[in-house]
Enzyme design. Structure first.
Site, short mmCIF file in Angstrom:
data_model
loop_
_atom_site.label_atom_id
_atom_site.label_comp_id
_atom_site.label_asym_id
_atom_site.label_seq_id
_atom_site.Cartn_x
_atom_site.Cartn_y
_atom_site.Cartn_z
N ASP A 1 0.87 -1.19 0.00
CA ASP A 1 0.00 0.00 0.00
C ASP A 1 0.90 1.23 0.00
O ASP A 1 2.07 1.14 0.35
CB ASP A 1 -0.92 -0.01 1.24
N LYS B 1 -20.32 -7.42 -12.84
CA LYS B 1 -20.07 -6.71 -11.58
C LYS B 1 -20.88 -5.42 -11.51
O LYS B 1 -21.52 -5.10 -10.51
CB LYS B 1 -18.57 -6.40 -11.47
N HIS C 1 -45.89 -11.68 -2.43
CA HIS C 1 -46.10 -12.16 -3.80
C HIS C 1 -44.83 -12.92 -4.22
O HIS C 1 -43.72 -12.45 -3.96
CB HIS C 1 -46.34 -10.96 -4.73
N ARG D 1 -43.16 -13.17 -6.85
CA ARG D 1 -42.18 -12.57 -7.77
C ARG D 1 -41.93 -11.08 -7.51
O ARG D 1 -41.52 -10.34 -8.38
CB ARG D 1 -42.66 -12.77 -9.23
N GLY E 1 -25.42 5.34 -0.21
CA GLY E 1 -24.02 5.74 -0.04
C GLY E 1 -23.08 4.56 -0.20
O GLY E 1 -23.46 3.49 -0.67
N CYS F 1 -19.48 1.91 -3.51
CA CYS F 1 -19.80 1.13 -4.73
C CYS F 1 -21.06 1.58 -5.45
O CYS F 1 -21.01 1.98 -6.61
CB CYS F 1 -19.93 -0.34 -4.36
N ARG G 1 -17.90 7.13 3.15
CA ARG G 1 -17.78 7.57 1.76
C ARG G 1 -19.15 7.69 1.08
O ARG G 1 -19.96 6.77 1.18
CB ARG G 1 -16.88 6.63 0.96
N1 SAJ Z 1 -29.76 0.73 0.98
C1 SAJ Z 1 -31.07 1.19 1.05
N2 SAJ Z 1 -32.10 0.29 0.98
C2 SAJ Z 1 -31.87 -1.05 0.84
C3 SAJ Z 1 -30.56 -1.51 0.78
C4 SAJ Z 1 -29.51 -0.60 0.85
O1 SAJ Z 1 -31.33 2.40 1.15
O2 SAJ Z 1 -32.87 -1.81 0.80
C5 SAJ Z 1 -28.64 1.69 1.03
C6 SAJ Z 1 -27.74 1.50 2.24
O3 SAJ Z 1 -28.25 2.16 3.36
C7 SAJ Z 1 -26.43 2.08 1.76
C8 SAJ Z 1 -26.43 1.76 0.26
O4 SAJ Z 1 -27.77 1.45 -0.06
O5 SAJ Z 1 -26.39 3.49 1.91
C9 SAJ Z 1 -25.52 0.61 -0.14
O6 SAJ Z 1 -25.60 -0.45 0.80
P1 SAJ Z 1 -25.68 -2.00 0.37
O7 SAJ Z 1 -25.73 -2.80 1.61
O8 SAJ Z 1 -26.76 -2.19 -0.61
O9 SAJ Z 1 -24.35 -2.26 -0.45
P2 SAJ Z 1 -22.76 -2.03 -0.22
O10 SAJ Z 1 -22.39 -0.79 -0.96
O11 SAJ Z 1 -22.36 -2.13 1.18
O12 SAJ Z 1 -22.20 -3.30 -1.01
C10 SAJ Z 1 -22.57 -3.49 -2.37
C11 SAJ Z 1 -23.03 -4.95 -2.52
N3 SAJ Z 1 -23.66 -5.14 -3.82
C12 SAJ Z 1 -24.87 -5.74 -3.95
O13 SAJ Z 1 -25.53 -6.12 -3.01
C13 SAJ Z 1 -25.37 -5.95 -5.35
C14 SAJ Z 1 -21.83 -5.88 -2.36
O14 SAJ Z 1 -22.19 -7.23 -2.61
C15 SAJ Z 1 -20.73 -5.45 -3.35
O15 SAJ Z 1 -19.59 -6.29 -3.28
C16 SAJ Z 1 -20.32 -4.04 -2.97
O16 SAJ Z 1 -21.45 -3.20 -3.19
C17 SAJ Z 1 -19.14 -3.63 -3.83
O17 SAJ Z 1 -18.04 -3.54 -3.29
O18 SAJ Z 1 -19.31 -3.48 -5.06
#
Ligand code: SAJ
Length: 452
Positions: free
Chosen positions: A44, A216, A254, A256, A267, A270, A341
Site C-alpha cells: 500500500d 459486476k 407475492h 415474484r 451511499g 460502490c 464515503r
Molecule cells: N440501501 C437502502 N435500501 C436497501 C438496501 C440498501 O437504502 O434496501 C442503502 C444503504 O443504506 C447504503 C447503500 O444502499 O447506503 C448501499 O448499501 P448496500 O448494503 O446495498 O451495499 P454495499 O455498498 O455495502 O455493497 C454493495 C453490494 N452489492 C450488492 O448487493 C449488489 C456488495 O455485494 C458489493 O460487493 C459491494 O457493493 C461492492 O463492493 O461493489
C-alpha cells in the site's frame, strides 16, 4: 516457471501472493489467503496504514478482521509493506485499488493505472496478475493488459475477478459468494480458478473479461435501481398517508416481488458510482440511459427529501431550522460499519448547515463531522435538541431509550427516523412528533417533484 509449476505452487499453497491496495476489499482478500496457508505481502502507499497493520491494528471496522490480522502476523504469513519489491518477490499479484468517479462523474482509473504501471516495471513472466477493482467494460482488454506488459503479454497469466463482498460481512461473503473469472486465455483461467477455489466454497463462473466487468456493474446497478424504486414508492406512499413498510410486507408476499427498503439515500464506495462505470465504457462514448440515470437522480435526491421533511415538520410547529438545534445520528453509509464515503449524511448535514448553526453529529463508529459539531457521546449529542435525525441504523441507536431521549431534548421533540428503527406508536406515546420516509406523516408536506 511454466503454467503447471505455478498451478502446483498454488495448489500446495506455496505460491507467494502480493495484494496491492489494502482497503476494505484488499485486506480481507489478503487475510483470507493467509488463512488457507499462503504467505501474503500487502502493498500500500499509505505509511500510517501500513504501520497500523504491522502492529495488528485494523484501520477500519470489519468483524473478525483484527483477529485474522493478529493471527496472520503471528504466524508470519502476512507482511504489510510500502516496498514495491513485494511484486518481484511474488508469484501472484492481486490488485484491489479503488476506482472512484471524478467530479465530472467520469470513471477515475488513475489509481488503477498507477498500480498497473508500477507492476509493469517488474519482470512478470509466468506470474499471475488478477484485478479485483470494479472497472468500466473493456478496461481489462484496452487499458490493463497493454499497461501491464506492452508487447510481452504472451508470458503472463492475467484475469479479471471482480470482488463481490459486502463491507460488514467481508470474510463470510468471500467464502460463500459465487465468483466470476474473466480470463485473458485458457491458461490464465485455469491458474486463476485453482487460486480462487482455495478460498471460495461456492460456484466460480468462467467467462471473458468484458462479461465479468459488466456482471459486476450490473449487480450494483440492479441494487441501486431497485432502491430508487423503493424510494420513489415511499414518497408516493407519503402522498397517500400510508406506510411503505406495510406495502413492502404485503407486496413481498407475492412470489415474484421483492421491494427493497427506502432510506435517506444510497451511499458507500460502490453503489453511487458503479452505474456510472457501466455507462462509461473504456475508450468509447458515454451510453445514454433512462432508467439507470433516473434511478441515480432519485437516490441522490433523498438527502434533500430528508431535509424537506425536517424543515416542514418544524414549520408545522411554527419553528424554523435556523433557530433550532438539530442532532444527526449516523455518518456511516450503512449500519454497523465505519465507512462514510458518499454517505447521505454528508449532504443532509451540509443542507442543514446552510441555515442552521446548531447542528450536532454523532457516530459511534466514525469521528467524521461533515462540518457539524461532533459529539462522541450519544446522550450529549441529543441534549437540548429540538430535532433528532436518525440516518444510520447502528445497533447503538436501536438501544436508545426513548423516555430518556425525550427528557434530554427540548419541549415538543421531533424524531425523524429515516431508518425506521423505532415504532411510531411507541415514539408518539412517549411524546415525540415522529416522522419517517414513506409514512403517514400527518400532512407534513412532501416536496418531491423530480420528474416534473
Ligand atoms: N440501501 C437502502 N435500501 C436497501 C438496501 C440498501 O437504502 O434496501 C442503502 C444503504 O443504506 C447504503 C447503500 O444502499 O447506503 C448501499 O448499501 P448496500 O448494503 O446495498 O451495499 P454495499 O455498498 O455495502 O455493497 C454493495 C453490494 N452489492 C450488492 O448487493 C449488489 C456488495 O455485494 C458489493 O460487493 C459491494 O457493493 C461492492 O463492493 O461493489
Amino acid at each position: 516457471m511454466m503454467q503447471e509449476e505455478l498451478q502446483e505452487r498454488i495448489n500446495s499453497s506455496k505460491a507467494q501472493i502480493c495484494v496491492v491496495g489494502l482497503g476494505q476489499v484488499g485486506l480481507p482478500v489478503a487475510l483470507s489467503f493467509c488463512n488457507v496457508g499462503f504467505v501474503v505481502r500487502g502493498l500500500d502507499v499509505d505509511k500510517d496504514h501500513i504501520e497500523l497493520l504491522k502492529n495488528g491494528k485494523s484501520p477500519f471496522e470489519e468483524p473478525i478482521l483484527e483477529e485474522m490480522l493478529i493471527k496472520s502476523r503471528k504466524e508470519e504469513r502476512f507482511f504489510p509493506t510500502l516496498d514495491q519489491n513485494a511484486i518481484a518477490e511474488s508469484d501472484v499479484i492481486i490488485v484491489c485499488v479503488p476506482t472512484p468517479i471524478s467530479k465530472e462523474i467520469k470513471p477515475d482509473l488513475s489509481l488503477l493505472k498507477n498500480a498497473c504501471d508500477t507492476i509493469s516495471r517488474f519482470e512478470l513472466k509466468n506470474k499471475l496478475i488478477v484485478i479485483e477493482s470494479s472497472i468500466p467494460p473493456k478496461t481489462f482488454e484496452s487499458m490493463i493488459l497493454p499497461s501491464l506488459s506492452g508487447d510481452k503479454t504472451t508470458n503472463i497469466f492475467a484475469s479479471y475477478v471482480p470482488e463481490r463482498l459486502s463491507p460488514g460481512q467481508a470474510f463470510e461473503e468471500i467464502n460463500t459468494t459465487p465468483r466470476v473469472i474473466g480470463a485473458r486465455d485458457q491458461k490464465s483461467r485455469d491458474v486463476t480458478y485453482d487460486l480462487y477455489k482455495k478460498i471460495i466454497k461456492a460456484d466460480i463462473f468462467k467467462t471473458s473479461p468484458i462479461v465479468a466487468e459488466t456482471c459486476k456493474l450490473v449487480e450494483n446497478t440492479f441494487r441501486d435501481v431497485n432502491i430508487a424504486l423503493a424510494n420513489e414508492i415511499a414518497m408516493i406512499c407519503e402522498r397517500y398517508d400510508i406506510d411503505v413498510l406495510e406495502i413492502q410486507k404485503i407486496c413481498n408476499s407475492h412470489p415474484r416481488v421483492n421491494l427493497l427498503t427506502p432510506g435517506p439515500g444510497v451511499g458507500g464506495p460502490c453503489l453511487p458510482k458503479d452505474p456510472y462505470l457501466l455507462l462509461n465504457p473504456q475508450d468509447s462514448e458515454q451510453i445514454d440511459s433512462k432508467i439507470i440515470s433516473n434511478a441515480r437522480k432519485i437516490n441522490d435526491y433523498m438527502p434533500s427529501h430528508v431535509f424537506h421533511l425536517i424543515e416542514n415538520t418544524l414549520k408545522e410547529q411554527n419553528k424554523e431550522i435556523k433557530n433550532s438545534t438539530i442532532t444527526i445520528l449516523g455518518t456511516a453509509y450503512k449500519g454497523n460499519v465505519s465507512d462514510t464515503r458518499y454517505s447521505p449524511s454528508e449532504k443532509i448535514a451540509s443542507l442543514l448547515l446552510e441555515t442552521c448553526s446548531n447542528v450536532k453529529i454523532n457516530d459511534p463508529h466514525s469521528k467524521i463531522s461533515f462540518g457539524a459539531k461532533y459529539e462522541e457521546n450519544i446522550s450529549k449529542a441529543i441534549k437540548n435538541s429540538d430535532v433528532v435525525v436518525i440516518l444510520t441504523d447502528h445497533d447503538e441507536y436501536k438501544n436508545i431509550n426513548l423516555q430518556e431521549m425525550k427528557k434530554d431534548m427540548n419541549d415538543d421533540p421531533i424524531l425523524i427516523d429515516t431508518r425506521r428503527i423505532f415504532d411510531k406508536e411507541i415514539a408518539e406515546n412517549v411524546g415525540f412528533t415522529y416522522v419517517s420516509i414513506g409514512y403517514n406523516n400527518k400532512g407534513i408536506k412532501n416536496n418531491y417533484s423530480l420528474l416534473k
